[in-house]
Design a protein around this motif. Sequence first.
Motif, mmCIF file in Angstrom:
data_model
loop_
_atom_site.group_PDB
_atom_site.id
_atom_site.type_symbol
_atom_site.label_atom_id
_atom_site.label_comp_id
_atom_site.label_asym_id
_atom_site.label_seq_id
_atom_site.Cartn_x
_atom_site.Cartn_y
_atom_site.Cartn_z
ATOM 1 N N MET A 45 0.812 -1.203 0.000
ATOM 2 C CA MET A 45 0.000 0.000 0.000
ATOM 3 C C MET A 45 0.854 1.265 0.000
ATOM 4 N N VAL A 46 2.014 1.233 0.653
ATOM 5 C CA VAL A 46 2.951 2.367 0.569
ATOM 6 C C VAL A 46 3.348 2.591 -0.891
ATOM 7 N N TRP A 47 3.637 1.492 -1.592
ATOM 8 C CA TRP A 47 4.005 1.602 -3.008
ATOM 9 C C TRP A 47 2.821 2.057 -3.861
ATOM 10 N N ALA A 48 1.629 1.506 -3.616
ATOM 11 C CA ALA A 48 0.458 1.836 -4.427
ATOM 12 C C ALA A 48 0.107 3.312 -4.340
ATOM 13 N N TRP A 49 0.316 3.917 -3.162
ATOM 14 C CA TRP A 49 -0.022 5.326 -2.945
ATOM 15 C C TRP A 49 1.193 6.240 -3.103
ATOM 16 N N GLY A 56 3.949 8.883 -3.506
ATOM 17 C CA GLY A 56 3.833 10.285 -3.892
ATOM 18 C C GLY A 56 2.612 10.979 -3.341
ATOM 19 N N GLN A 57 1.762 10.267 -2.562
ATOM 20 C CA GLN A 57 0.547 10.858 -2.018
ATOM 21 C C GLN A 57 0.539 10.733 -0.492
ATOM 22 N N VAL A 58 -0.360 11.483 0.139
ATOM 23 C CA VAL A 58 -0.430 11.497 1.596
ATOM 24 C C VAL A 58 -0.701 10.104 2.141
ATOM 25 N N MET A 59 -1.510 9.321 1.450
ATOM 26 C CA MET A 59 -1.835 7.993 1.937
ATOM 27 C C MET A 59 -0.612 7.081 2.003
ATOM 28 N N SER A 60 0.406 7.363 1.205
ATOM 29 C CA SER A 60 1.640 6.575 1.299
ATOM 30 C C SER A 60 2.301 6.798 2.651
ATOM 31 N N ARG A 61 2.304 8.056 3.111
ATOM 32 C CA ARG A 61 2.813 8.352 4.452
ATOM 33 C C ARG A 61 1.957 7.667 5.513
ATOM 34 N N TYR A 104 0.197 4.942 5.297
ATOM 35 C CA TYR A 104 0.454 3.508 5.337
ATOM 36 C C TYR A 104 1.860 3.188 5.836
ATOM 37 N N PHE A 105 2.790 4.084 5.613
ATOM 38 C CA PHE A 105 4.130 3.879 6.189
ATOM 39 C C PHE A 105 4.047 3.866 7.716
ATOM 40 N N SER A 132 -8.987 12.661 8.694
ATOM 41 C CA SER A 132 -9.403 13.354 7.471
ATOM 42 C C SER A 132 -8.508 13.035 6.287
ATOM 43 N N THR A 133 -7.336 12.458 6.539
ATOM 44 C CA THR A 133 -6.412 12.126 5.446
ATOM 45 C C THR A 133 -6.563 10.681 4.982
ATOM 46 N N TRP A 134 -7.593 9.984 5.499
ATOM 47 C CA TRP A 134 -7.876 8.611 5.079
ATOM 48 C C TRP A 134 -9.219 8.600 4.334
ATOM 49 N N PRO A 135 -9.276 8.984 3.075
ATOM 50 C CA PRO A 135 -10.555 9.010 2.340
ATOM 51 C C PRO A 135 -11.103 7.594 2.205
ATOM 52 N N LEU A 136 -12.376 7.421 2.510
ATOM 53 C CA LEU A 136 -12.911 6.066 2.614
ATOM 54 C C LEU A 136 -14.354 6.007 2.154
ATOM 55 N N SER A 137 -14.733 4.862 1.589
ATOM 56 C CA SER A 137 -16.128 4.588 1.262
ATOM 57 C C SER A 137 -16.677 3.627 2.312
ATOM 58 N N GLU A 138 -17.523 4.141 3.194
ATOM 59 C CA GLU A 138 -18.042 3.334 4.292
ATOM 60 C C GLU A 138 -18.908 2.188 3.814
#
Length: 383
Positions: free
Chosen positions: A118-122, A124-129, A131-132, A186-192
């Motif tokens: 998931m770090v790799w998939a995201w 360059g984006q905030v979600m990579s941080r 997941y790190f 707020s930095t974890w965009p999600l579809s509930e």
Amino acid sequence: MSVLRERESTGVGPVELFFDLVYVFAITQLSHFLLHHHDLAGALEFAVLFAAVWWGWNYTAWAANWVDPNHRSVQAFTAVWMFASLGMAVAIPEAYGDRAWLFVASYLFLQLSRGGFMVWAWRGQVMSRNYFQLTTWSAIAGIAWAAGLFVPDEARVWVWLAAVFLDYVGPRVSFWLPGLGGTPMSTWPLSEDHLAERNRLVFIVALGESIVILGATLTGIAFTGGTIAAAVLGFATIVALWSLYFDARLGNAEHERVEVENATQVSRSAYAYAHALMVAGAVVIAVGVELVLAHPWHTADAATIATVLGGPAVYLVGNLMFNRAISGRLAVSRLVALACLAVLALIGLVLPVLVLAALALAVLLLLSLAGSGWFRLPSASVE
């Protein structure tokens, strides 16, 4: 082609259903573990193993919110994670003995490899941080999981309990790390609604274990009045639990989408934590069904009471947490039911197991009738 989902895509992909197949076996292994370790120490050991199995499934379900289930790399990695989950399930009967290493190695590989993907998939984006930091917390907990391999077998559960605490507290502190801070919800965009559907499916898997245990036990015992009555009660309990879970008002039925800005926080409480208890309750109920079938007219002992009443109680506590997360309200009917189960626990030692199971079923049936509109107890707002 990106491995990430389109934002409007929320459906459950075939690869996710395929992944869940291994958890059919895992739940069977867990229920048999509890059945064969039917005491207080065994209950604690079961709880730790269940917590790890659930966390492995839960984190994979969350990751599937963001990756495209039709992408070849996602499908390949999902198969790898499925194999790791199989390793955990295989190890469960001897997880506190000779196969502790297999349980830990499989669990850590599942958690760390998924986090790395998931770090790799995201990238360059905030979600990579994000997941790190999540993966770093998994690695920290992994130290405790690994440390449990080097202590005496009887002490292992306590070390692993600390590991479970680290795993479960991570999201509650936003995966805070020195120098990096936390990862705001707020930095974890999600579809509930995707997570809601995934949890519905895994709950059905847990109910399926009750059906398997009921059917398998009936094929190996003589039919008497007691066993037939126990079978009817067991099946009715499964149906009642299904009815409660899919109740339109207080269950995990389809509901209006949670507002985007609240979806992640709601989902964390409702699905990561509350559903852990709801699914665990269903597993314990499956074990209770087998105990009642085995000795319907025996007077209940403390361990049997804890199982027959504990399954519904654990489910109801999870359901209270679920409704509080979704609607901000506490269902009074669930509190009343828990009080009734507590009263049954006090008198259980003088009751035959079959009678105790019948009274527990009556509590669930009354809740189901309340949900169907025959009568209703109010819900209380929670600030």
